[in-house]
Design an enzyme around this catalytic site. Structure first.
Site, PDB file in Angstrom:
ATOM      1  N   ASP A 190      14.643  13.208  27.177  1.00 34.83           N
ATOM      2  CA  ASP A 190      15.036  14.617  27.148  1.00 34.83           C
ATOM      3  C   ASP A 190      14.636  15.230  25.808  1.00 34.83           C
ATOM      4  O   ASP A 190      14.979  14.712  24.739  1.00 34.83           O
ATOM      5  CB  ASP A 190      16.549  14.739  27.350  1.00 34.83           C
ATOM      6  N   ASN A 198      12.994  27.816  23.703  1.00 34.05           N
ATOM      7  CA  ASN A 198      12.800  28.978  24.580  1.00 34.05           C
ATOM      8  C   ASN A 198      13.377  30.247  23.976  1.00 34.05           C
ATOM      9  O   ASN A 198      12.763  31.322  24.037  1.00 34.05           O
ATOM     10  CB  ASN A 198      13.464  28.715  25.942  1.00 34.05           C
ATOM     11  N   ASP A 207       6.969  26.276  27.957  1.00 35.62           N
ATOM     12  CA  ASP A 207       6.103  25.638  28.958  1.00 35.62           C
ATOM     13  C   ASP A 207       5.043  24.763  28.286  1.00 35.62           C
ATOM     14  O   ASP A 207       4.754  23.646  28.743  1.00 35.62           O
ATOM     15  CB  ASP A 207       5.418  26.695  29.821  1.00 35.62           C
ATOM     16  N   GLU A 233      13.902  19.881  31.050  1.00 35.43           N
ATOM     17  CA  GLU A 233      13.155  19.184  29.996  1.00 35.43           C
ATOM     18  C   GLU A 233      13.346  17.676  30.080  1.00 35.43           C
ATOM     19  O   GLU A 233      13.059  16.962  29.121  1.00 35.43           O
ATOM     20  CB  GLU A 233      13.587  19.708  28.619  1.00 35.43           C
TER      21      GLU A 233
END
Length: 312
Positions: A190, A198, A207, A233
């Site tokens: 993770d 973000n 992305d 993620e």
């Protein structure tokens, strides 16, 4: 002709009989006979239509002249080595293969080939018959089906397998451990502070970060390992043929490689880290219990400071 030809008893004198010619010329399939020297004795109308070569151009020549340039699925030439007819005449067994031939006009045709031995009056092998038909349309459909299956099982953003595919692979791994005592590990990976990425840099950078992570992990994989995007993620890695120590070492290598990754942003570079949970699948595990344990170990890595591996 839906079935592979049975063992034929054909004698050289019979090849000139008009009934046999009429019968074989009525087939849509290509049919030809060769003797033990691979000299072509007969070439029917179906073979003419499929290859572009008339009987007068072919009969009397040897098939190992590489007239049709037969190749296998990998493009390897077969006329000189690996010819199904040679194997048929050698062991007396029928053969069935999907091959490719070169048409007289130059284009390639996918064909299904069935070959069988021809025996003489004493039961000795005196040659072979090959029956073939065009499967170009079938191959085109199979290719399209493969593309569609890929779309179903691939994550659209990263290009690695998606959760649906990984669930199937974990199920398979759990069964292999239970039935065959295979040693298989799971790693849940993770990205740390991904929400902050973000929020601060936008979803395009987010992305790009996920793509870079998937590419980094993919490059570190052995052929027997599988990586997929589990969600958000989170990425899951199936590690085949490992031990607890080997799994820990591999997880640490993945963590270090991720820590060396940088993503360009307006203010400079964004450095990545990841928290990893790694576990060996137990014989009594289900898909759910194995993944849940890897996930809990990954969260322990988060709690204990991130950018670390926790095994259990």
């Amino acid at each position: 002709m839906s079935e592979a030809p049975q063992q034929f008893k054909v004698y050289p004198a019979d090849l000139d009989q008009s009934f046999h010619q009429t019968l074989l010329d009525s087939l849509f399939d290509g049919v030809y006979f060769v003797d033990l020297n691979r000299r072509i004795l007969y070439w029917n109308k179906g073979a003419e239509k499929l290859t572009g070569y008339s009987a007068s151009e072919v009969v009397g020549r040897c098939c190992n002249d590489n007239i049709l340039m037969h190749t296998d699925e990998c493009g390897r030439p077969l006329c000189l080595t690996g010819c199904p007819i040679v194997r048929t005449m050698g062991d007396g067994k029928r053969q069935e293969h999907d091959l490719y031939l070169r048409h007289k006009l130059g284009h390639t045709i996918a064909i299904s080939v069935r070959s069988a031995p021809i025996t003489g009056r004493q039961g000795e092998i005196i040659g072979a018959v090959e029956v073939f038909h065009d499967i170009t349309a079938k191959k085109r459909i199979e290719g399209r089906v493969g593309e569609l299956e890929g779309l179903v099982y691939l994550d659209a953003l990263t290009g690695v397998p998606n959760r649906r595919y990984m669930e199937l692979k974990v199920d398979q791994a759990v069964q292999e451990v239970a039935q065959f005592d295979r040693k298989i590990g799971l790693m849940m990976i993770d990205l740390d502070d991904f929400k902050q990425v973000n929020d601060l840099h936008g979803h395009d950078i987010g992305d790009l970060t996920l793509k870079m992570l998937s590419q980094t992990l993919t490059k570190s994989l052995r052929a027997t390992n599988v990586i997929g995007r589990w969600g958000g993620e989170e990425f899951l890695v199936i590690v085949a043929g490992t031990t607890p120590d080997g799994l820990r070492a591999y997880a640490e290598r993945c963590r270090n490689e991720i820590a060396r990754c940088t993503v360009p942003v307006t203010a400079g570079e964004l450095h990545l880290t990841a928290s990893i949970g790694a576990t060996i699948i137990h014989p009594q595990d289900s898909q759910h219990s194995a993944v849940k344990r890897a996930d809990e170990l990954m969260y322990r890595s988060k709690i204990e400071g991130r950018d670390r591996v926790t095994c259990g």
